[in-house]
Design a protein around this motif. Structure first.
Motif, PDB file in Angstrom:
ATOM      1  N   MET A 122       0.885  -1.475   0.011  1.00  0.00           N
ATOM      2  CA  MET A 122       0.036   0.023  -0.020  1.00  0.00           C
ATOM      3  C   MET A 122       0.759   1.449   0.062  1.00  0.00           C
ATOM      4  O   MET A 122       0.516   2.101  -0.895  1.00  0.00           O
ATOM      5  N   GLU A 123       2.084   1.278   0.664  1.00  0.00           N
ATOM      6  CA  GLU A 123       2.859   2.312   0.879  1.00  0.00           C
ATOM      7  C   GLU A 123       3.355   2.810  -0.515  1.00  0.00           C
ATOM      8  O   GLU A 123       3.193   3.661  -1.066  1.00  0.00           O
ATOM      9  N   LYS A 124       3.833   1.703  -1.126  1.00  0.00           N
ATOM     10  CA  LYS A 124       4.454   1.806  -2.633  1.00  0.00           C
ATOM     11  C   LYS A 124       3.304   2.195  -3.532  1.00  0.00           C
ATOM     12  O   LYS A 124       3.614   3.142  -4.238  1.00  0.00           O
ATOM     13  N   ASP A 125       2.229   1.691  -3.342  1.00  0.00           N
ATOM     14  CA  ASP A 125       1.044   2.209  -4.613  1.00  0.00           C
ATOM     15  C   ASP A 125       0.614   3.431  -4.313  1.00  0.00           C
ATOM     16  O   ASP A 125       0.335   4.032  -5.043  1.00  0.00           O
ATOM     17  N   TYR A 126       0.749   3.875  -2.948  1.00  0.00           N
ATOM     18  CA  TYR A 126       0.118   5.280  -2.506  1.00  0.00           C
ATOM     19  C   TYR A 126       0.996   6.264  -3.020  1.00  0.00           C
ATOM     20  O   TYR A 126       0.470   7.419  -3.702  1.00  0.00           O
ATOM     21  N   GLU A 127       2.127   5.946  -3.032  1.00  0.00           N
ATOM     22  CA  GLU A 127       3.240   7.071  -3.493  1.00  0.00           C
ATOM     23  C   GLU A 127       3.148   7.219  -4.608  1.00  0.00           C
ATOM     24  O   GLU A 127       3.094   8.252  -5.425  1.00  0.00           O
ATOM     25  N   ASP A 128       2.882   5.873  -5.576  1.00  0.00           N
ATOM     26  CA  ASP A 128       2.959   6.107  -7.246  1.00  0.00           C
ATOM     27  C   ASP A 128       1.781   6.998  -7.503  1.00  0.00           C
ATOM     28  O   ASP A 128       1.637   7.455  -8.494  1.00  0.00           O
ATOM     29  N   TYR A 129       0.510   6.712  -6.697  1.00  0.00           N
ATOM     30  CA  TYR A 129      -0.649   7.349  -6.859  1.00  0.00           C
ATOM     31  C   TYR A 129      -0.583   8.834  -6.529  1.00  0.00           C
ATOM     32  O   TYR A 129      -0.813   9.628  -7.445  1.00  0.00           O
ATOM     33  N   LEU A 130       0.286   9.210  -5.719  1.00  0.00           N
ATOM     34  CA  LEU A 130       0.206  10.658  -5.311  1.00  0.00           C
ATOM     35  C   LEU A 130       1.274  11.637  -6.488  1.00  0.00           C
ATOM     36  O   LEU A 130       0.697  12.730  -6.655  1.00  0.00           O
ATOM     37  N   GLY A 131       1.833  10.695  -7.267  1.00  0.00           N
ATOM     38  CA  GLY A 131       2.508  11.279  -8.322  1.00  0.00           C
ATOM     39  C   GLY A 131       1.620  11.728  -9.485  1.00  0.00           C
ATOM     40  O   GLY A 131       1.935  12.743 -10.019  1.00  0.00           O
ATOM     41  N   ILE A 132       0.291  11.014  -9.612  1.00  0.00           N
ATOM     42  CA  ILE A 132      -0.679  11.542 -10.737  1.00  0.00           C
ATOM     43  C   ILE A 132      -1.955  11.860 -10.220  1.00  0.00           C
ATOM     44  O   ILE A 132      -2.642  12.339 -10.849  1.00  0.00           O
ATOM     45  N   CYS A 133      -2.173  11.455  -9.008  1.00  0.00           N
ATOM     46  CA  CYS A 133      -3.500  11.561  -8.256  1.00  0.00           C
ATOM     47  C   CYS A 133      -4.747  11.107  -9.290  1.00  0.00           C
ATOM     48  O   CYS A 133      -5.721  11.896  -9.317  1.00  0.00           O
ATOM     49  N   SER A 134      -4.559   9.982  -9.810  1.00  0.00           N
ATOM     50  CA  SER A 134      -5.528   9.248 -10.811  1.00  0.00           C
ATOM     51  C   SER A 134      -5.467   7.886 -10.750  1.00  0.00           C
ATOM     52  O   SER A 134      -4.209   7.392 -10.587  1.00  0.00           O
ATOM     53  N   LEU A 135      -6.239   7.140 -11.098  1.00  0.00           N
ATOM     54  CA  LEU A 135      -6.010   5.663 -11.137  1.00  0.00           C
ATOM     55  C   LEU A 135      -5.525   5.312 -12.513  1.00  0.00           C
ATOM     56  O   LEU A 135      -5.461   4.099 -12.964  1.00  0.00           O
ATOM     57  N   LYS A 136      -4.972   6.181 -13.520  1.00  0.00           N
ATOM     58  CA  LYS A 136      -4.547   6.135 -14.939  1.00  0.00           C
ATOM     59  C   LYS A 136      -3.817   4.750 -15.027  1.00  0.00           C
ATOM     60  O   LYS A 136      -3.855   3.935 -15.843  1.00  0.00           O
ATOM     61  N   GLU A 137      -2.692   4.778 -14.031  1.00  0.00           N
ATOM     62  CA  GLU A 137      -1.338   3.971 -14.371  1.00  0.00           C
ATOM     63  C   GLU A 137      -2.194   2.578 -13.839  1.00  0.00           C
ATOM     64  O   GLU A 137      -1.353   1.571 -14.349  1.00  0.00           O
ATOM     65  N   ILE A 138      -3.067   2.278 -12.976  1.00  0.00           N
ATOM     66  CA  ILE A 138      -3.429   0.945 -12.595  1.00  0.00           C
ATOM     67  C   ILE A 138      -4.900   0.372 -13.178  1.00  0.00           C
ATOM     68  O   ILE A 138      -5.229  -0.716 -12.909  1.00  0.00           O
ATOM     69  N   LYS A 139      -5.428   1.289 -13.947  1.00  0.00           N
ATOM     70  CA  LYS A 139      -6.896   1.026 -14.326  1.00  0.00           C
ATOM     71  C   LYS A 139      -7.074  -0.189 -15.136  1.00  0.00           C
ATOM     72  O   LYS A 139      -7.975  -1.011 -14.934  1.00  0.00           O
ATOM     73  N   ASN A 140      -6.041  -0.412 -15.876  1.00  0.00           N
ATOM     74  CA  ASN A 140      -6.076  -1.669 -16.745  1.00  0.00           C
ATOM     75  C   ASN A 140      -5.881  -2.898 -16.048  1.00  0.00           C
ATOM     76  O   ASN A 140      -6.458  -3.880 -16.143  1.00  0.00           O
ATOM     77  N   GLU A 141      -4.798  -2.915 -15.226  1.00  0.00           N
ATOM     78  CA  GLU A 141      -4.757  -4.103 -14.210  1.00  0.00           C
ATOM     79  C   GLU A 141      -5.876  -4.191 -13.354  1.00  0.00           C
ATOM     80  O   GLU A 141      -6.127  -5.507 -13.073  1.00  0.00           O
ATOM     81  N   TYR A 142      -6.459  -3.420 -12.617  1.00  0.00           N
ATOM     82  CA  TYR A 142      -7.653  -3.271 -11.776  1.00  0.00           C
ATOM     83  C   TYR A 142      -8.740  -4.014 -12.632  1.00  0.00           C
ATOM     84  O   TYR A 142      -9.293  -5.067 -12.167  1.00  0.00           O
ATOM     85  N   SER A 143      -8.911  -3.377 -13.660  1.00  0.00           N
ATOM     86  CA  SER A 143      -9.906  -4.088 -14.602  1.00  0.00           C
ATOM     87  C   SER A 143      -9.718  -5.506 -14.967  1.00  0.00           C
ATOM     88  O   SER A 143     -10.977  -6.313 -14.980  1.00  0.00           O
ATOM     89  N   ARG A 144      -8.610  -5.816 -15.144  1.00  0.00           N
ATOM     90  CA  ARG A 144      -8.324  -7.360 -15.549  1.00  0.00           C
ATOM     91  C   ARG A 144      -8.575  -8.303 -14.308  1.00  0.00           C
ATOM     92  O   ARG A 144      -8.959  -9.408 -14.389  1.00  0.00           O
ATOM     93  N   LEU A 145      -8.364  -7.637 -13.107  1.00  0.00           N
ATOM     94  CA  LEU A 145      -8.788  -8.328 -11.785  1.00  0.00           C
ATOM     95  C   LEU A 145     -10.211  -8.390 -11.223  1.00  0.00           C
ATOM     96  O   LEU A 145     -10.384  -8.961 -10.361  1.00  0.00           O
ATOM     97  N   LEU A 146     -11.018  -7.743 -12.257  1.00  0.00           N
ATOM     98  CA  LEU A 146     -12.334  -7.606 -11.949  1.00  0.00           C
ATOM     99  C   LEU A 146     -13.168  -8.980 -11.964  1.00  0.00           C
ATOM    100  O   LEU A 146     -13.012  -9.740 -12.795  1.00  0.00           O
ATOM    101  N   VAL A 147     -13.933  -9.242 -10.954  1.00  0.00           N
ATOM    102  CA  VAL A 147     -14.601 -10.614 -11.127  1.00  0.00           C
ATOM    103  C   VAL A 147     -15.589 -10.611 -12.070  1.00  0.00           C
ATOM    104  O   VAL A 147     -15.830 -11.601 -12.697  1.00  0.00           O
ATOM    105  N   HIS A 148     -16.074  -9.345 -12.480  1.00  0.00           N
ATOM    106  CA  HIS A 148     -17.101  -9.373 -13.460  1.00  0.00           C
ATOM    107  C   HIS A 148     -16.518  -8.933 -14.787  1.00  0.00           C
ATOM    108  O   HIS A 148     -17.418  -8.421 -15.770  1.00  0.00           O
TER     109      HIS A 148
END
Ligand code: BTN
Length: 267
Positions: free
Chosen positions: A188-214
């Motif tokens: 979480m610490e690492k992901d939060y720091e990466d997030y702070l750089g851009i303040c959006s889910l742009k960098e993880i949205k594809n991977e998050y979407s791939r992990l969606l059960v639906h």
């Protein structure tokens, strides 16, 4: 395993600032309520509150979160972000992402995300997140991220046993909660720091979407008593769920507004 979480945790922790102060309770009403009450007096960025048992554990939508001793991770994280209220939702999704990535990559568990931030294992819920922001107008004073993970629980009360599970009930393995907390906080610490750089889910949205059960599946979009079928596509950079209806129309759904269910069951 009757593990003494607090005697193990400091040895396992390898974060820089997250969880460098931990408040631990054998029993408490709700770690979220406690974290909010101390933060009203003085906000400590990175404070983590952990309890072995909660007597008033809170779930989303005003539900109860059953939090028996020796079986789960019941913890709240206090952050003092330099961004606005709108980002609180993104932090909630980011947290579910960090936990799922930890469970998949470090523990090889096939856990998925049920948008926006439930964790699902074999179609059953193993974890949930309750994020409570405190704001002054549009600016955040602090945000409490409450994380509940059913880790080694064996039995669930009748009212949730159809939908709830634990990491142990599904994998047959027992887990060290102290190690799991340390691994999650590190990620979480690492992901939060990466997030702070851009303040959006742009960098993880594809991977998050791939992990969606639906992902790519039919879901029911439920708004009050109104239900409509759609295909869940993935999230956008603000954490909204992109769906497509049978007539081809697309919509981005904000969380809190609707609930999304699988066609025949919880997930
Ligand atoms: C959900 O219903 O999905 C959210 C569950 C959140 C539970 C956690 S346990 C630690 C923290 N303290 C609470 O009272 N609730 C959250």
């Amino acid at each position: 395993m009757h593990e003494n979480v607090m005697s193990q945790l400091p040895n396992n922790l390898s974060t820089v600032w997250l969880g460098r102060k931990i408040e631990y309770f054998e029993e408490i009403g709700s770690t979220n309520d406690y974290a909010k009450s101390v933060s009203e007096k003085a906000v400590e960025h990175g404070l983590v509150v952990i309890a072995d048992r909660q007597t008033q554990g809170k779930g989303s939508r005003g539900r109860q979160w059953i939090s028996p001793p020796n079986s789960g991770i019941w913890m709240s994280i206090v952050l003092k972000p330099g961004f606005g209220l709108l980002q609180a939702r993104e932090i909630s999704l980011l947290t579910s992402y960090s936990i799922v990535k930890t469970l998949r990559e470090k523990y090889a568990l096939p856990v998925k995300i049920k948008w926006p931030n439930d964790l699902v294992y074999n179609q059953r819920k193993v974890a949930g997140i309750l994020t409570e922001p405190s704001a002054d107008g549009d600016s955040l004073k602090y945000i409490v991220i409450g994380i509940g993970i059913n880790v080694n629980g064996k039995e669930f009360p009748d009212e949730i046993k159809e939908v709830a599970a634990s990491l142990m009930s599904e994998s047959g393995r027992e887990f060290s909660r102290a190690q799991l907390i340390a691994d999650i906080l590190y990620r979480m610490e690492k992901d939060y720091e990466d997030y702070l750089g851009i303040c959006s889910l742009k960098e993880i949205k594809n991977e998050y979407s791939r992990l969606l059960v639906h992902a790519g599946k039919k879901v029911q979009i439920i708004r009050g008593s109104f239900k409509k079928e759609a295909i869940a596509m993935g999230i956008n950079e603000n954490g909204e769920l992109n769906v497509q209806y049978a007539d081809g129309k697309k919509e981005s759904i904000g969380n809190g507004e609707v609930s999304v269910r699988g066609m025949y069951s919880y997930a």
